[in-house]
Motif scaffolding. Structure first.
Motif, PDB file in Angstrom:
ATOM      1  N   PRO A 220     -44.291 -16.112  34.624  1.00 54.75           N
ATOM      2  CA  PRO A 220     -44.150 -15.161  33.354  1.00 54.75           C
ATOM      3  C   PRO A 220     -43.624 -16.051  32.339  1.00 54.75           C
ATOM      4  N   THR A 221     -43.013 -17.312  32.422  1.00 51.92           N
ATOM      5  CA  THR A 221     -42.593 -17.949  31.283  1.00 51.92           C
ATOM      6  C   THR A 221     -43.250 -19.255  30.933  1.00 51.92           C
ATOM      7  N   THR A 222     -44.569 -19.624  31.527  1.00 50.55           N
ATOM      8  CA  THR A 222     -45.142 -20.886  31.411  1.00 50.55           C
ATOM      9  C   THR A 222     -45.582 -20.849  29.852  1.00 50.55           C
ATOM     10  N   ALA A 223     -46.064 -19.638  29.310  1.00 51.54           N
ATOM     11  CA  ALA A 223     -46.524 -19.742  28.017  1.00 51.54           C
ATOM     12  C   ALA A 223     -45.402 -19.824  26.890  1.00 51.54           C
ATOM     13  N   LEU A 224     -43.972 -19.982  27.196  1.00 52.68           N
ATOM     14  CA  LEU A 224     -43.072 -19.744  26.521  1.00 52.68           C
ATOM     15  C   LEU A 224     -42.650 -20.940  25.993  1.00 52.68           C
ATOM     16  N   ASP A 225     -41.779 -21.226  24.896  1.00 54.20           N
ATOM     17  CA  ASP A 225     -41.187 -22.143  24.662  1.00 54.20           C
ATOM     18  C   ASP A 225     -39.879 -22.489  25.504  1.00 54.20           C
ATOM     19  N   VAL A 226     -39.463 -23.544  25.529  1.00 55.54           N
ATOM     20  CA  VAL A 226     -38.455 -23.824  26.393  1.00 55.54           C
ATOM     21  C   VAL A 226     -37.082 -23.132  26.300  1.00 55.54           C
TER      22      VAL A 226
ATOM     23  N   GLN B 122     -43.910  -0.670  15.960  1.00 55.82           N
ATOM     24  CA  GLN B 122     -44.391  -1.782  15.538  1.00 55.82           C
ATOM     25  C   GLN B 122     -45.446  -1.951  16.396  1.00 55.82           C
ATOM     26  N   TYR B 123     -46.204  -2.884  16.024  1.00 53.99           N
ATOM     27  CA  TYR B 123     -47.404  -3.362  16.885  1.00 53.99           C
ATOM     28  C   TYR B 123     -47.104  -4.568  17.707  1.00 53.99           C
ATOM     29  N   PRO B 124     -47.831  -5.054  18.715  1.00 52.90           N
ATOM     30  CA  PRO B 124     -47.496  -6.177  19.492  1.00 52.90           C
ATOM     31  C   PRO B 124     -47.568  -7.579  18.605  1.00 52.90           C
ATOM     32  N   HIS B 125     -48.408  -7.737  17.737  1.00 52.04           N
ATOM     33  CA  HIS B 125     -48.522  -8.813  16.839  1.00 52.04           C
ATOM     34  C   HIS B 125     -47.376  -9.384  16.044  1.00 52.04           C
ATOM     35  N   GLN B 126     -46.541  -8.038  15.647  1.00 50.69           N
ATOM     36  CA  GLN B 126     -45.414  -8.293  14.934  1.00 50.69           C
ATOM     37  C   GLN B 126     -44.158  -8.506  15.867  1.00 50.69           C
ATOM     38  N   PHE B 127     -44.245  -9.018  17.216  1.00 52.69           N
ATOM     39  CA  PHE B 127     -43.223  -9.677  17.711  1.00 52.69           C
ATOM     40  C   PHE B 127     -43.646 -11.007  18.210  1.00 52.69           C
ATOM     41  N   SER B 128     -42.502 -11.924  18.402  1.00 49.27           N
ATOM     42  CA  SER B 128     -42.763 -13.297  18.981  1.00 49.27           C
ATOM     43  C   SER B 128     -43.131 -13.114  20.306  1.00 49.27           C
ATOM     44  N   GLY B 129     -43.647 -14.429  21.105  1.00 46.05           N
ATOM     45  CA  GLY B 129     -43.893 -14.291  22.291  1.00 46.05           C
ATOM     46  C   GLY B 129     -42.848 -14.029  23.178  1.00 46.05           C
ATOM     47  N   GLY B 130     -41.659 -14.701  22.801  1.00 42.60           N
ATOM     48  CA  GLY B 130     -40.610 -14.122  23.813  1.00 42.60           C
ATOM     49  C   GLY B 130     -40.156 -12.821  24.043  1.00 42.60           C
ATOM     50  N   MET B 131     -40.452 -12.147  22.806  1.00 49.71           N
ATOM     51  CA  MET B 131     -40.145 -10.873  22.840  1.00 49.71           C
ATOM     52  C   MET B 131     -40.949  -9.810  23.447  1.00 49.71           C
ATOM     53  N   ARG B 132     -42.219 -10.237  23.028  1.00 47.17           N
ATOM     54  CA  ARG B 132     -43.496  -9.513  23.844  1.00 47.17           C
ATOM     55  C   ARG B 132     -43.081  -9.712  25.498  1.00 47.17           C
ATOM     56  N   GLN B 133     -42.780 -10.859  25.940  1.00 47.38           N
ATOM     57  CA  GLN B 133     -42.591 -10.985  27.147  1.00 47.38           C
ATOM     58  C   GLN B 133     -41.459 -10.365  27.899  1.00 47.38           C
TER      59      GLN B 133
ATOM     60  N   GLN C 201     -48.942 -14.189  32.983  1.00 43.11           N
ATOM     61  CA  GLN C 201     -48.696 -15.168  32.045  1.00 43.11           C
ATOM     62  C   GLN C 201     -48.599 -14.930  30.609  1.00 43.11           C
ATOM     63  N   ASP C 202     -49.751 -14.289  29.975  1.00 39.52           N
ATOM     64  CA  ASP C 202     -50.121 -14.479  28.765  1.00 39.52           C
ATOM     65  C   ASP C 202     -49.545 -13.217  27.848  1.00 39.52           C
ATOM     66  N   PRO C 203     -48.490 -13.297  27.126  1.00 41.32           N
ATOM     67  CA  PRO C 203     -47.831 -11.856  26.598  1.00 41.32           C
ATOM     68  C   PRO C 203     -48.737 -11.430  25.586  1.00 41.32           C
ATOM     69  N   LEU C 204     -49.729 -12.432  25.031  1.00 46.20           N
ATOM     70  CA  LEU C 204     -50.520 -11.600  24.047  1.00 46.20           C
ATOM     71  C   LEU C 204     -51.448 -10.745  24.534  1.00 46.20           C
TER      72      LEU C 204
ATOM     73  N   LEU D 131     -42.026 -14.323  42.622  1.00 47.56           N
ATOM     74  CA  LEU D 131     -42.233 -15.046  41.456  1.00 47.56           C
ATOM     75  C   LEU D 131     -42.863 -16.430  41.593  1.00 47.56           C
ATOM     76  N   ILE D 132     -44.383 -16.378  40.925  1.00 46.32           N
ATOM     77  CA  ILE D 132     -45.179 -17.176  41.280  1.00 46.32           C
ATOM     78  C   ILE D 132     -45.346 -18.435  40.123  1.00 46.32           C
ATOM     79  N   THR D 133     -44.869 -19.695  40.491  1.00 44.29           N
ATOM     80  CA  THR D 133     -44.946 -20.592  39.563  1.00 44.29           C
ATOM     81  C   THR D 133     -45.284 -21.931  40.043  1.00 44.29           C
TER      82      THR D 133
END
Lengths: 328, 321, 361
Positions: A191-197, A160-171, A107-110, A220-222
């Motif tokens: 996989p998409t619960t933590a992302l914006d719509v 680049q490092y992960p923190h330089q990407f947005s949540g959607g891109m990380r996922q 769930q958490d791309p971070l 796919l678990i959701t």
């Protein structure tokens, strides 16, 4: 165990779960979290596992991918992958399987990416761990993967490092990581619960497209029925650790048969119809140590009868689906 | 008119609530894991024994060593009772002045424990207060307190204590110095010990202050003081038990070190450290027991606190559960 | 001695008439900025360029008595900041907020003025060390309406009954309750001082779908029975479509569209609104109906110049890059901020085509 009718009835199932039960060992006894769950997954199929919190869907995913940790353990049942039994493998075998044939997305791309390594390093590390590539070839593969998941200027971004990407891109990178070794099964846990719509839609369509392309099956678990309706072929509904309905997505979503699934679908606010009140299911899902006798849903069920409190319903064929209810 | 629409509902009494809490505690994982860990149980028992023996030394010691008439130079330098030349009167032997070593140790333990407990309590209170203020108010207050803490942390404890002690000796008249010895030691240990609490509490306070229940209280009219001490404080106290336990072991050793160096407790109110210092001077004439037994007590006491503190930290750590 | 007579359930007068047009909360050109430069002395010594986070960049709206006004948007759009400002937790950097005609600043006690709030996270919104009775009684004590928790018991009991919980629950601790029950307790706490304006910051986002239905129904009942005005924040368009009367769509600190709920969902004027509605997975739609949208939500630390939405907008032109868009009125109640208001295509799905009347039985 017979399978329900699926689009490719002749193909042997990629994943076959039979009578899986998971329990947690506690000093006061064992707490059963999953009871007797059976289902199968065809190659290239997208199966949605849906349920509310505490229903046991994430645990099912963990049990299959071999990530179940003590004090949890598989207490009964068997899991077959490509005909081979995988629930009783040694840790080394399981690790090999997990990297190569079965991939996981969380769930958490971070926290799924190592913050101190560049994306390129993480991609090439995974690639070279499972495929015989040298550094140059691995980097080329990584670039191709980045392009495939829609990340522009991949050449620079690879360093680049992960923190330089947005949540959607990380996922999306995580999807790339999951697909890079050409797995046969991907287990995606929310996989998409933590992302914006708006980003959620992109990531879902990407996942569906790539999985069909690479012929990877997805579990796919959701908890989000909308996501299920979007991309899944079949859907399994879980309640209090049991599988209560499983069938083709059109049937389960548009014409649910189990009273719980019906109640669940009815309680989702609809965009096409505006009602003053939402249909609600009174009460709450019982805690694992307070499960009622008989059918776990019967205290909240509008269709309950006398034998619901004594008999445990089995998953029986009903139309195109299988449903666990005594009163159909 | 009853407070409730259903007259069957009764508010549980204080006694019932206390009993409920005690029952839950005894049944909890905490107690279960306590019995599971043999070494922790051992450490706990030994700590209790020493605490009781030390804090009640007035009753547990066979001889009242402060009473000059109770000892006799003729009994000096006797070895422990199981050795040749020893007497059963002096179980662990006697010192150069003829005082019973066991009694000396118990009185010394008493002083060590009192100094330790008071300093830890004061450090705890000071550190927690400053930590909550620092974490909640932020800004200039936070910066001042934390930089002050950093400065204090960079000064070695013993050096600071020597400094305080020296300054005190310079300022105080000669005759009150002996009396002020204990407060001075307590002061030095407190001033060098509060920072650990402050930092940890501050970190937890910062985490708590952004939680919604704090916002809800603010919206309802809660002022800063109310929020800091009624809402945040009860929720940040969890690491205190670990910190205090470990600190107690350290405080006792610190006091012993200071007394050993001669800037701690005076010879007429000997703590364990003072005893070791005394015995040290006679070590080479063969009277090893005056050094060994107090040292053993000191070491095992400190070790026990460390074991308990470590175990507490593991048990209370939610991530390890 | 036996009080067998059933007394009238508290807080349930006869249902009130539909919302009047009396303005309860008025927000004018609200700006809220946060200084996010390095804190303390190091900021001073580094002599950094001041880093300012513009959370809210000039919004205006009115909330009328008895209605449910929603602000919808994705992360970083500023809706939570607006909610907190309405609760009196932030002072506006520019602009004003007026509640019942009187200005609201960052230090006023919202509760004393009839404003209360419920929050998103049911696990962080109740103090885990306090019993329920103390949690619910706190607003009464802070407002000096009772002396201590004991004296507040009748009101706490009434509040618990109102939200569908048992009176004996007041002696328990938060950890003994589920997420949905905790939200009910939060609602009880918010209602115990009888506010008229309730700010709801994503109250059901952390709840399961079936629990969400229960809580939304409860909130709807309470609104009918107590004549409450709701200010509702959410990122979930379906929930907003269900419970709102009027909706404002926020993007990077500005309201890009505002209007009655049917109009917003049936004829969304702003490209971002249309994108949001499109992005909702619709149960029953054929797969492949949707067009994925490009780009990610930008960071509020550096909003794009001109129209903040232009990097992702299919209608973007040179003008959009240079100038902030003007307000266009699509109807009397419905307005958007866009340079190209005429270029609105029909949405893919017929949304909100069927509205069941009969909210008053």
């Amino acid at each position: 165990m017979h399978q329900d009718t699926s689009p490719a009835p002749s193909a042997p199932p990629l994943l076959s779960v039979e009578g899986l039960s998971v329990e947690f060992m506690h000093r006061k006894g064992a707490l059963k979290a999953i009871h007797d769950v059976s289902f199968s997954l065809a190659p290239g199929e997208i199966l949605g596992v849906v349920g509310e919190s505490g229903a046991g869907k994430s645990l099912t995913g963990s049990a299959i991918s071999g990530l179940l940790e003590a004090p949890g353990r598989i207490s009964a049942g068997q899991i077959f992958f490509n005909g081979r039994r995988i629930d009783n493998l040694s840790e080394a075998d399981r690790r090999q399987l997990r990297g190569r044939k079965i991939s996981c997305i969380f769930q958490d791309p971070l926290t799924s990416l190592n913050p101190v390594l560049t994306i390129g390093e993480q991609l090439t590390e995974t690639l070279r761990a499972h495929l015989p590539l040298n550094a140059q070839q691995a980097r080329q593969r990584a670039l191709a993967l980045m392009a495939e998941v829609g990340i522009s200027s991949a050449e620079q971004r690879l360093d680049q490092y992960p923190h330089q990407f947005s949540g959607g891109m990380r996922q999306r990178i995580i999807i790339a990581l999951a697909l890079c070794v050409e797995p046969e099964l991907i287990i995606a846990d929310e996989p998409t619960t933590a992302l914006d719509v708006s980003v959620q839609a992109q990531v879902l369509s990407l996942l569906k497209r790539l999985c069909k392309q690479h012929r990877a099956a997805v579990m796919l678990i959701t908890h989000d029925m909308g996501v299920i309706a979007e991309i899944c072929d079949r859907v399994a509904v879980m309640y209090a650790g049991r599988l209560i309905e499983i069938g083709p997505v059109q049937q389960v979503v548009m014409q649910p048969q189990h009273p719980y699934t019906r109640g669940l679908m009815a309680s989702i606010p609809s965009l096409t119809e505006r009602r003053p009140r939402l249909a609600q299911i009174d009460g709450a899902m019982p805690r694992l140590n307070q499960l009622p006798d008989g059918c776990a849903f019967h205290p909240r069920c509008v269709k309950r009868t006398a034998h619901c409190s004594t008999q445990q319903p089995a998953l029986d064929v009903s139309g195109l689906s299988r449903v666990a209810c005594l009163n159909l | 008119m009853s407070e409730f629409s259903n007259p069957q509902i009764q508010a549980p009494s204080l006694w019932a609530r206390a009993r409920q809490r005690l029952a839950a505690f005894l049944d909890s994982d905490f107690i279960y894991r306590f019995w599971q860990s043999k070494i922790t149980v051992l450490a706990f028992i030994w700590t209790v024994v020493l605490l009781v023996a030390g804090l009640f030394s007035h009753w547990t010691a066979p001889y009242a060593i402060f009473d000059a008439s109770s000892f006799d130079l003729m009994d000096s330098e006797l070895p422990p009772s199981w050795m040749t030349g020893g007497e059963t009167r002096f179980l662990l032997g006697s010192d150069v002045q003829g005082r019973d070593l066991l009694s000396l140790m118990l009185y010394g333990l008493n002083i060590s424990l009192i100094v330790g407990l008071i300093s830890v309590t004061l450090s705890l209170v000071l550190g927690t207060l400053l930590g909550v203020l620092s974490g909640y108010l932020g800004g200039l207050v936070d910066t001042l307190i934390m930089r002050f803490a950093d400065a204090m942390l960079s000064i070695p404890t013993i050096m600071f204590s020597l400094l305080i002690s020296g300054v005190a000796r310079g300022l105080l008249p000669k005759d009150s110095q002996a009396m002020m010895a204990m407060p001075i030691i307590v002061l030095s240990i407190t001033l060098t010990g509060w920072m650990q609490y402050a930092r940890t509490i501050r970190r937890l306070t910062i985490l708590e202050k952004n939680k919604e229940y704090v916002l809800a209280s603010k919206i309802s009219g809660g002022r800063n003081l109310h929020i800091m001490f009624r809402h945040i404080l009860p929720n940040v106290l969890s690491p205190i038990s670990v910190l205090a336990t470990l600190h107690l072991g350290l405080a006792i050793l610190t006091e012993a070190t200071l007394s050993f160096l001669g800037v701690g407790m005076p010879p007429d109110q000997p703590s364990l450290g003072t005893l070791i210092n005394e015995g040290n001077q006679y070590l080479f004439s063969g009277q090893w027991w005056v050094v060994l037994f107090p040292a053993l007590v000191l070491v095992t006491l400190s070790l026990s606190f460390n074991i308990l503190g470590d175990w507490l930290r593991d048990v209370l750590n939610p991530k390890l559960r | 001695m036996n009080t067998a007579k059933q007394h009238e359930p508290e807080g349930l007068p006869t249902p009130i008439v539909p919302a009047s047009r009396h303005a309860l909360m008025e927000v004018q050109d609200l700006h809220i900025r946060f200084d996010v430069a390095s804190p303390g002395l190091s900021g001073l010594f580094k002599r950094q360029k001041k880093a300012v986070l513009q959370a809210v960049r000039g919004i205006s709206f009115t909330v009328y008595q008895g209605e449910t006004f929603s602000l919808v948007g994705e992360s970083g759009c500023g809706k939570s900041t607006v909610a907190r400002a309405l609760a009196g937790l932030y002072t506006p950097s520019e602009g004003s907020i007026h509640h019942a005609g009187r200005p609201l600043t960052g230090d006023s006690t919202a509760s004393g003025r009839g404003i209360q709030m419920i929050f998103q996270d049911p696990y962080a919104s109740l103090n885990p060390r306090w019993r329920i009775e103390r949690i619910i009684a706190e607003p009464l004590i802070l407002q000096n309406r009772v002396g201590n928790t004991r004296q507040a018991r009748p009101q706490v009991a009434a509040a618990l009954r109102q939200v569908g919980l048992g009176e004996a629950d007041m002696f328990r601790f938060p950890h003994e309750f589920s997420g949905g029950q905790r939200q009910r307790i939060s609602i009880a706490r918010a209602l115990v001082t009888q506010p008229d304006f309730l700010i709801c910051d994503e109250p059901t986002s952390a709840l399961d779908v079936s629990v969400q239905a229960q809580v939304l129904n409860l909130m709807s009942d309470l609104q009918d029975n107590l004549g409450l005005t709701y200010f509702f924040i959410s990122h979930n368009m379906s929930v907003v479509a269900h419970c709102s009367d009027r909706v404002g769509v926020m993007y990077l600190g500005r309201i890009v569209e505002l209007g009655p709920v049917e109009e917003i969902f049936r004829h969304p004027g702003h490209p971002y609104t249309r994108m949001l509605i499109d992005a909702i997975p619709k149960i029953g739609a054929q797969p492949g109906d949707r067009q994925p949208i490009s780009g990610d939500v930008p960071s509020p630390l550096s909003p794009p110049a001109g129209c903040a939405f232009h990097p992702r907008c299919p209608l973007a032109s040179e003008l959009c890059r240079l100038e902030a868009p003007p307000v266009s009125r699509l109807s009397e109640q419905h307005h958007i901020e866009c340079h190209h208001p005429a270029a609105v295509a029909r949405p893919h799905l017929q949304v909100l085509t069927a509205i069941h009347q009969g909210e008053d039985q």
